[in-house]
Motif scaffolding. Structure first.
Motif, mmCIF file in Angstrom:
data_model
loop_
_atom_site.group_PDB
_atom_site.id
_atom_site.type_symbol
_atom_site.label_atom_id
_atom_site.label_comp_id
_atom_site.label_asym_id
_atom_site.label_seq_id
_atom_site.Cartn_x
_atom_site.Cartn_y
_atom_site.Cartn_z
ATOM 1 N N SER A 168 0.668 -1.183 -0.111
ATOM 2 C CA SER A 168 0.578 -0.149 -0.013
ATOM 3 C C SER A 168 0.756 0.868 0.312
ATOM 4 N N VAL A 169 0.318 1.836 -0.624
ATOM 5 C CA VAL A 169 1.596 2.843 -0.701
ATOM 6 C C VAL A 169 1.125 4.191 0.164
ATOM 7 N N ALA A 170 2.000 4.570 1.734
ATOM 8 C CA ALA A 170 1.316 5.146 2.297
ATOM 9 C C ALA A 170 1.506 6.665 2.645
ATOM 10 N N PHE A 171 2.796 6.483 1.521
ATOM 11 C CA PHE A 171 2.877 8.449 1.779
ATOM 12 C C PHE A 171 3.945 8.764 0.479
ATOM 13 N N CYS A 172 4.253 9.842 -0.265
ATOM 14 C CA CYS A 172 4.700 10.529 -1.248
ATOM 15 C C CYS A 172 5.950 11.029 -0.833
ATOM 16 N N GLY A 208 6.628 11.671 -7.132
ATOM 17 C CA GLY A 208 7.029 10.347 -7.347
ATOM 18 C C GLY A 208 7.424 9.088 -7.366
ATOM 19 N N PHE A 209 7.849 9.497 -5.841
ATOM 20 C CA PHE A 209 8.480 8.672 -5.523
ATOM 21 C C PHE A 209 7.928 7.723 -4.469
ATOM 22 N N ALA A 210 6.910 7.216 -4.141
ATOM 23 C CA ALA A 210 5.890 6.523 -3.098
ATOM 24 C C ALA A 210 7.254 5.554 -2.598
ATOM 25 N N TYR A 211 6.558 6.071 -1.263
ATOM 26 C CA TYR A 211 6.880 5.050 -0.177
ATOM 27 C C TYR A 211 5.582 3.820 0.375
ATOM 28 N N LEU A 212 6.084 2.719 0.252
ATOM 29 C CA LEU A 212 4.932 1.021 0.151
ATOM 30 C C LEU A 212 5.485 -0.158 1.386
ATOM 31 N N VAL A 269 -0.438 -1.915 -4.529
ATOM 32 C CA VAL A 269 0.864 -2.203 -5.554
ATOM 33 C C VAL A 269 1.254 -3.694 -5.531
ATOM 34 N N ARG A 270 2.000 -4.072 -6.495
ATOM 35 C CA ARG A 270 2.507 -5.941 -6.886
ATOM 36 C C ARG A 270 3.418 -5.374 -7.944
ATOM 37 N N PHE A 271 4.895 -6.112 -7.203
ATOM 38 C CA PHE A 271 5.299 -5.931 -8.643
ATOM 39 C C PHE A 271 5.569 -7.737 -9.061
ATOM 40 N N GLU A 272 5.345 -7.201 -10.007
ATOM 41 C CA GLU A 272 5.647 -8.236 -11.117
ATOM 42 C C GLU A 272 7.340 -8.520 -11.717
#
Length: 201
Positions: free
Chosen positions: A113-117, A122-126, A195-198
């Motif tokens: 989950s995107v906690a904050f940016c 564009g840098f998102a802390y997941l 968000v998922r990474f593939e």
């Protein structure tokens, strides 16, 4: 929860964890009060800005927030392709006491989950990183991390939208368009996104 006034029409909500940040952000978004013009989450705070004269209503809303319960709000689902060949992949594996293949499996199997940016546009802390991958930053930060690098640091994972200095442990890279200043919505990710990474390549 601690509330600090910010000027005449905003309040800074201070909490103790990213989970509590998300509880505040989600509660305000779910209520969708007309007085709120902006909600800006960070690591341990949420700034809530109101229309002129709307702060009392915002304060009343914040008084109803249950930090132990996250309100479900609609969220986007974003899949980011990653080639897992980062220069710190073996370091992360050794620190976790697993193989590099297991690092890839763990990282790609989780839902974040995107906690904050912040840090850079564009840098998102997941959040949602599996515990074995929660590792400290590098002892010596790199002076240049390439755009698209995917890394881990503490409880977070992220992808660098542009080349910058950085101390995260890099495990892969992506070609996803993380930030396009000419786009209608410049940043690919926003707080609350799933968000998922593939693994690819």
């Amino acid at each position: 929860m601690r509330l600090r006034r910010c000027g005449t029409d905003a309040v800074l909500v201070e909490v103790d964890s990213t989970g509590e940040v998300e509880a505040v952000r989600a509660a305000v978004r779910a209520a969708d009060p007309p007085e709120v013009v902006e909600v800006v989450p960070a690591a341990r705070t949420v700034l809530v800005a109101a229309r002129p004269g709307g702060l009392p209503a915002v304060l009343r809303l914040l008084g109803t927030v249950d930090l132990a319960h996250r309100v479900d709000v609609p969220s986007r689902q974003v899949v980011i392709p990653v080639v897992y060949d980062g220069p710190d992949l073996e370091l992360v594996a050794a620190t976790a006491g697993v193989t590099a293949d297991e690092v890839v499996r763990l990282h790609a199997a989780a839902t974040y989950s995107v906690a904050f940016c912040g840090f850079a546009p564009g840098f998102a802390y997941l959040v949602g990183l599996p515990p074995p991958l929660r590792q400290p930053r590098l002892d010596s930060p790199r002076t240049k991390v390439p755009a698209g690098a995917v890394g881990v640091a503490g409880e977070y994972t992220a992808a660098y939208p542009r080349s910058t200095p950085g101390g995260w442990r890099l495990i892969g890279r992506t070609d996803a368009p993380l930030f396009d200043p000419t786009g209608d919505v410049p940043a690919l990710l926003a707080p609350g996104d799933r968000v998922r990474f593939e693994a690819v390549g």
